[in-house]
Design a protein around this motif. Structure first.
Motif, mmCIF file in Angstrom:
data_model
loop_
_atom_site.group_PDB
_atom_site.id
_atom_site.type_symbol
_atom_site.label_atom_id
_atom_site.label_comp_id
_atom_site.label_asym_id
_atom_site.label_seq_id
_atom_site.Cartn_x
_atom_site.Cartn_y
_atom_site.Cartn_z
ATOM 1 N N GLY A 1 0.836 -1.194 0.000
ATOM 2 C CA GLY A 1 0.000 0.000 0.000
ATOM 3 C C GLY A 1 0.872 1.246 0.000
ATOM 4 N N LEU A 2 0.273 2.364 -0.340
ATOM 5 C CA LEU A 2 1.040 3.606 -0.451
ATOM 6 C C LEU A 2 1.690 4.025 0.860
ATOM 7 C CD1 LEU A 2 -0.627 6.425 -2.557
ATOM 8 C CD2 LEU A 2 1.741 5.669 -2.556
ATOM 9 N N SER A 3 0.923 3.980 1.920
ATOM 10 C CA SER A 3 1.497 4.483 3.161
ATOM 11 C C SER A 3 2.609 3.550 3.634
ATOM 12 C CB SER A 3 0.430 4.670 4.234
ATOM 13 O OG SER A 3 -0.016 3.432 4.682
ATOM 14 N N GLN A 4 2.447 2.285 3.326
ATOM 15 C CA GLN A 4 3.498 1.325 3.668
ATOM 16 C C GLN A 4 4.774 1.618 2.872
ATOM 17 O OE1 GLN A 4 2.106 -2.652 3.040
ATOM 18 N NE2 GLN A 4 2.987 -3.365 4.963
ATOM 19 N N ARG B 1 -0.041 4.040 -7.482
ATOM 20 C CA ARG B 1 0.746 4.093 -6.247
ATOM 21 C C ARG B 1 2.223 4.327 -6.546
ATOM 22 N NH1 ARG B 1 -2.691 -0.308 -4.736
ATOM 23 N NH2 ARG B 1 -1.096 -1.851 -5.212
ATOM 24 N N ILE B 2 2.731 3.558 -7.513
ATOM 25 C CA ILE B 2 4.148 3.679 -7.863
ATOM 26 C C ILE B 2 4.440 5.086 -8.382
ATOM 27 C CG2 ILE B 2 5.990 2.761 -9.337
ATOM 28 C CD1 ILE B 2 5.131 0.542 -7.567
ATOM 29 N N GLU B 3 3.562 5.588 -9.235
ATOM 30 C CA GLU B 3 3.786 6.928 -9.798
ATOM 31 C C GLU B 3 3.791 7.985 -8.703
ATOM 32 O OE1 GLU B 3 1.901 6.063 -14.217
ATOM 33 O OE2 GLU B 3 0.809 7.365 -12.819
ATOM 34 N N THR B 4 2.890 7.835 -7.750
ATOM 35 C CA THR B 4 2.840 8.793 -6.649
ATOM 36 C C THR B 4 4.148 8.787 -5.867
ATOM 37 O OG1 THR B 4 0.472 8.386 -6.463
ATOM 38 C CG2 THR B 4 1.517 9.520 -4.628
ATOM 39 N N MET B 5 4.639 7.594 -5.607
ATOM 40 C CA MET B 5 5.893 7.469 -4.854
ATOM 41 C C MET B 5 7.056 8.122 -5.591
ATOM 42 S SD MET B 5 5.634 5.988 -1.944
ATOM 43 C CE MET B 5 7.319 5.441 -1.660
ATOM 44 N N VAL B 6 7.089 7.917 -6.906
ATOM 45 C CA VAL B 6 8.186 8.472 -7.691
ATOM 46 C C VAL B 6 8.077 9.997 -7.728
ATOM 47 C CG1 VAL B 6 9.164 8.599 -10.023
ATOM 48 C CG2 VAL B 6 8.495 6.385 -9.059
ATOM 49 N N ARG B 7 6.842 10.496 -7.724
ATOM 50 C CA ARG B 7 6.607 11.926 -7.886
ATOM 51 C C ARG B 7 6.912 12.730 -6.630
ATOM 52 N NH1 ARG B 7 1.300 11.998 -8.733
ATOM 53 N NH2 ARG B 7 0.808 12.731 -6.653
ATOM 54 N N THR B 8 6.552 12.192 -5.456
ATOM 55 C CA THR B 8 6.610 13.055 -4.274
ATOM 56 C C THR B 8 7.158 12.350 -3.041
ATOM 57 O OG1 THR B 8 5.330 14.491 -2.798
ATOM 58 C CG2 THR B 8 4.195 12.572 -3.651
ATOM 59 N N ASN B 9 7.754 13.146 -2.163
ATOM 60 C CA ASN B 9 8.227 12.663 -0.870
ATOM 61 C C ASN B 9 7.321 13.141 0.252
ATOM 62 O OD1 ASN B 9 10.701 11.098 -0.890
ATOM 63 N ND2 ASN B 9 11.605 12.851 -1.940
ATOM 64 N N GLU C 1 -3.218 11.694 1.133
ATOM 65 C CA GLU C 1 -4.433 12.105 0.414
ATOM 66 C C GLU C 1 -4.684 11.193 -0.780
ATOM 67 O OE1 GLU C 1 -6.635 14.395 1.222
ATOM 68 O OE2 GLU C 1 -5.588 15.522 2.783
ATOM 69 N N THR C 2 -3.616 10.888 -1.508
ATOM 70 C CA THR C 2 -3.768 10.009 -2.668
ATOM 71 C C THR C 2 -4.232 8.623 -2.226
ATOM 72 O OG1 THR C 2 -1.902 11.162 -3.650
ATOM 73 C CG2 THR C 2 -2.607 9.143 -4.727
ATOM 74 N N ASP C 3 -3.645 8.166 -1.159
ATOM 75 C CA ASP C 3 -4.002 6.861 -0.625
ATOM 76 C C ASP C 3 -5.485 6.814 -0.264
ATOM 77 O OD1 ASP C 3 -3.251 4.323 -0.035
ATOM 78 O OD2 ASP C 3 -2.602 4.750 2.013
ATOM 79 N N LEU C 4 -5.929 7.870 0.348
ATOM 80 C CA LEU C 4 -7.344 7.946 0.729
ATOM 81 C C LEU C 4 -8.224 7.881 -0.510
ATOM 82 C CD1 LEU C 4 -9.552 8.426 2.845
ATOM 83 C CD2 LEU C 4 -9.176 10.870 2.570
ATOM 84 N N ARG C 5 -7.807 8.597 -1.552
ATOM 85 C CA ARG C 5 -8.604 8.608 -2.767
ATOM 86 C C ARG C 5 -8.602 7.228 -3.431
ATOM 87 N NH1 ARG C 5 -6.152 12.977 -5.192
ATOM 88 N NH2 ARG C 5 -6.395 14.089 -3.233
ATOM 89 N N LEU C 6 -7.463 6.567 -3.413
ATOM 90 C CA LEU C 6 -7.370 5.258 -4.066
ATOM 91 C C LEU C 6 -8.108 4.172 -3.293
ATOM 92 C CD1 LEU C 6 -3.636 5.054 -5.233
ATOM 93 C CD2 LEU C 6 -5.662 5.243 -6.666
ATOM 94 N N ARG C 7 -8.003 4.228 -1.983
ATOM 95 C CA ARG C 7 -8.499 3.102 -1.211
ATOM 96 C C ARG C 7 -9.804 3.343 -0.480
ATOM 97 N NH1 ARG C 7 -4.670 0.200 2.674
ATOM 98 N NH2 ARG C 7 -3.527 2.125 2.999
ATOM 99 N N GLY C 8 -10.121 4.602 -0.257
ATOM 100 C CA GLY C 8 -11.292 4.881 0.558
ATOM 101 C C GLY C 8 -10.922 4.789 2.033
ATOM 102 N N PRO C 9 -11.681 5.511 2.858
ATOM 103 C CA PRO C 9 -11.334 5.641 4.272
ATOM 104 C C PRO C 9 -11.335 4.314 5.036
ATOM 105 C CG PRO C 9 -13.346 6.865 3.746
ATOM 106 C CD PRO C 9 -12.856 6.284 2.480
#
Ligand code: ADP
Ligand code: MG
Length: 700
Positions: free
Chosen positions: A573-576, A608-616, A623-631
């Protein structure tokens, strides 16, 4: 007085015992009230008609009017289906069903005119409509006043028994007249005006049987606001209650411990953000009320020292402090780093975890109770009843989203006046979630990294580029750096994952052989001693590579490790991923994170991968994680204590949530007891809501 809303669903016309049972089991609809709260998840504009000849690939939905032919059963086994030819003035198209056939066979009337609605798909080179919704044109015409048709979620099983979205809509329409006149307003005049003036009954009517888009939008907005408002009201009322009723220890002074540490032991200058947060905490602890503060800070933002300074303030006021971490490894690490920082200070620090030996445990417990231990660091073991303090003044909970509300509550029981509580999380929580989940906590954000950190460079590599990645690792190790290689191990019992890990380890050892290199391996199924030994070797720099599972996810701090290779990154997952990446970039060197994946990636994995590459930026990632996975998925609905939302959406409705929270704050500011007559509707509704509910608030 029992409300009509509590009427069992069986009693509604068109339901009966069998369907009632199904609704209850599959959709948790057991009463009139619960049906009313089963809101449509979208609406379809049924004023638009197409004809068969117009159908093309671009059309995602068509509505047609025509006559159906005889019913035919086609195919066998998996392919068994019911097919019906549907004809209008311009041509004909096949309608097919794979499920719910028995019910259709008895209810479809060949030769009659129908209105059908569905998504055209191509099958054997021709268009057809699979599982269309349909209704006799005569019936449809009677409902013509409704152009916007609600679509309700349902299940395959229900559909097979005729409980389609359409059938649920019919139930709603049967229900509405029954409950009208019995849905008391829950908002004050003032709030109604704020949110557009739609009364409660009108809102329910429009949501289930909308007259037009404008009225529908206003109704949805009102109901969403109401839902969010009452959640916020409960949270804020809880917070108020805590502040009024729970006395806190007053830490009046910042004394010898704090000052000596700050001026002589702190190995660096605090960042502005750290200073600010320490100040906020100091202020909280001086008020005489119990502190409940959430500190959010991205990985590496320096939360540990903030917690240490807070604990020293507790000591300065004659209290003990506890620091609780979610895993053994983390507890140990905190213990060691704090020991190191406190070297030469007159502070007694001990470590208590599940694996502390009996004799030592006994001595720690006795010393704790006698007040001879000043700071205790530990895991869940600290929650046990036999852990008693002489004077516990502050509890710091690190990486708290793993501790449930109930666990937080157990710490309270350990002293008469509850200790101050500082919750630290390295997984930034999107604002909307934080407001909903931790609405009863105050919050601080460490939004600045210590100076001199170079942003981690993140790249995505396919497995096929493995040799190049190995080459890169070699270069970095030649500069004296260390490397993490992480494998997913979702369930520590999954054999295939464990095999991947071991294979990975062996290929590392082959590629980077002794004596030039040394490779460590750590995973959750090792015994504690081995794990500790391997971790320690890596920390000391005796091994160059650490092959591990996510046991190293949170907190582990080895500044010389500058390369993080994440295998099968698509499975995290993204946060992981963000947490894992946070293990590097802790020293002055340029650090790297390499996300390895197979060639084939699903859309979400790619995002997820693109987000990781794009930002620290941890907040952006959250926020992206929330949008992808739902609360729900994001926080793990079960333990998280996220309230169940019927109509509002924490992702889409963040502005409305903000508004609802502010409205609730204003209300409690002016009339904390909700005693004024103009607030009577709100007070009544709140009372109703709290009636059947376990009140966590009292203990959290
Ligand atoms: P996290 O917030 O992820 O728990 P830590 O508290 O582990 O972060 O801190 C990460 C690293 O940064 C540690 O090595 C710590 O000593 C260092 N650090 C913390 N604050 C500062 C600061 N103000 N200046 C320089 N280094 C700092
Ligand atoms: Mg930490």
């Amino acid at each position: 007085m029992p409300s009509v809303l509590d009427t069992p669903i069986e009693f509604l016309k068109g339901v009966g015992p069998q369907r009632g049972e199904l609704l209850r089991k599959d959709l948790s609809i057991g009463t009139y009230g619960e049906l009313l709260q089963h809101f449509p998840f979208r609406y379809v504009d049924r004023s638009v008609f197409h004809c068969v000849r117009e159908i093309n690939e671009e059309l995602t939905q068509v509505q047609l009017r025509g006559v159906i032919g005889p019913l035919k059963m086609l195919g066998e086994k998996q392919g068994r289906r019911l097919a019906v030819q549907f004809t209008d003035a311009t041509g004909s198209i096949e309608l097919v069903w794979f499920k719910g056939i028995r019910w259709l066979q008895t209810s479809l009337k060949p030769g009659q005119e129908y209105v059908v609605f569905g998504k055209p798909t191509v099958f054997n080179g021709r268009f057809n409509l699979a599982h269309p919704e349909l209704e006799l044109a005569a019936t449809w015409d009677q409902g013509l006043d409704v152009a916007l048709q609600p679509v309700y979620s349902t299940t395959e099983k229900l559909t097979a028994r005729g409980l389609t979205s359409r059938a649920i809509w019919k139930l709603q329409k049967a229900l509405l007249p029954t409950v009208m006149g019995q849905l008391p307003e829950t908002l004050s005049r003032e709030l109604l005006d704020l949110v557009g003036g739609v009364g409660r009954e009108e809102a329910f009517r429009q949501v289930h049987a909308p007259q037009d888009r404008t009225k529908l939008d206003a109704a949805v907005r009102r109901l969403k606001f109401e839902e969010l408002f009452f959640i916020q009201l409960q949270l804020l009322k809880q917070k108020l209650l805590l502040q009024q009723s729970l006395r806190g220890n007053v830490f009046t002074q910042v004394g010898e411990h704090f000052n000596r540490f700050y001026h002589h032991h702190l190995p660096f200058e605090l960042t502005g953000a750290q200073k600010r947060v320490v100040k906020e905490i100091r202020k909280d602890m001086g008020t005489g009320r119990q502190m409940n503060r959430l500190v959010q800070g991205d990985v590496g933002s320096g939360k540990t020292v903030v917690s240490l300074l807070s604990m020293l303030i507790a000591l300065d006021n004659g209290f003990q402090a506890a620091l609780m971490a979610p895993t053994e490894i983390l507890a140990q690490q905190h213990f060691h780093s704090i020991s190191r920082m406190l070297e030469g200070m007159p502070v007694v620090l001990r470590l208590l975890t599940g694996s502390t030996r009996t004799a030592e445990r006994r001595s720690i417990l006795t010393a704790l109770q006698a007040g001879e231990v000043h700071i205790i660091v530990g895991t869940h073991a600290l929650l046990e009843d036999r852990v008693q303090f002489q004077r516990l003044g502050l509890v710091v909970i690190d990486e708290q989203h793993r501790f449930g509300v109930a666990q937080r509550a157990r710490l309270w029981a350990k002293s008469e006046i509850p200790p101050h509580v500082l919750v630290m999380t390295a997984t930034p929580i999107p604002r909307t979630l934080a407001m909903t989940l931790y609405g009863d906590l105050d919050s601080s954000v460490i939004d600045e990294l210590p100076p001199g950190r170079k942003p981690i460079r993140t790249v995505h590599r396919f497995d096929s580029a493995r040799n190049a990645v190995f080459g890169f690792m070699e270069e970095e190790m030649a500069k004296g750096r260390q490397v993490y290689v992480v494998y997913p191990l979702i369930e520590e019992s999954e054999k295939s994952d464990l095999k991947d890990l071991n294979d990975g380890f062996e290929s590392m050892v082959r590629r980077f052989p002794l004596p030039k290199y040394a490779v460590s391996i750590v995973h959750g199924r090792m015994d504690q001693a081995t794990k500790d030994y391997e971790m320690a070797r890596f920390k000391k720099g005796e091994t160059n590579i650490l092959v591990a599972t996510t046991v190293i996810e949170v907190g582990v701090d080895v500044p010389n490790a500058s390369v993080m290779v994440i295998e099968n990154a698509e499975r995290f997952g993204l946060s992981q991923l963000h947490q894992l990446r946070g293990r590097v970039g802790r020293g002055a060197e340029q650090s790297f994170c390499i996300l390895m994946t197979g060639e084939k990636l699903g859309n979400d994995a790619r995002a997820r991968i693109e987000t990781m590459v794009r930002t620290n930026d941890g907040f952006e990632i959250a926020e992206t994680d929330l949008r992808l996975r739902g609360p729900g998925d994001l926080m793990g609905t079960q333990q998280s204590g996220l309230p169940q939302l019927h109509i509002a959406d924490l992702v889409e409705d963040s502005a409305l949530l903000q508004q609802a929270r502010q409205a609730a704050m204003r209300l409690l500011d002016t009339d904390p007891g909700l005693a004024e007559p103009r607030h009577a509707p709100i007070a009544r509704a709140l009372h109703e809501q709290l009636k059947g509910q376990a009140v966590w608030g009292r203990i959290s």
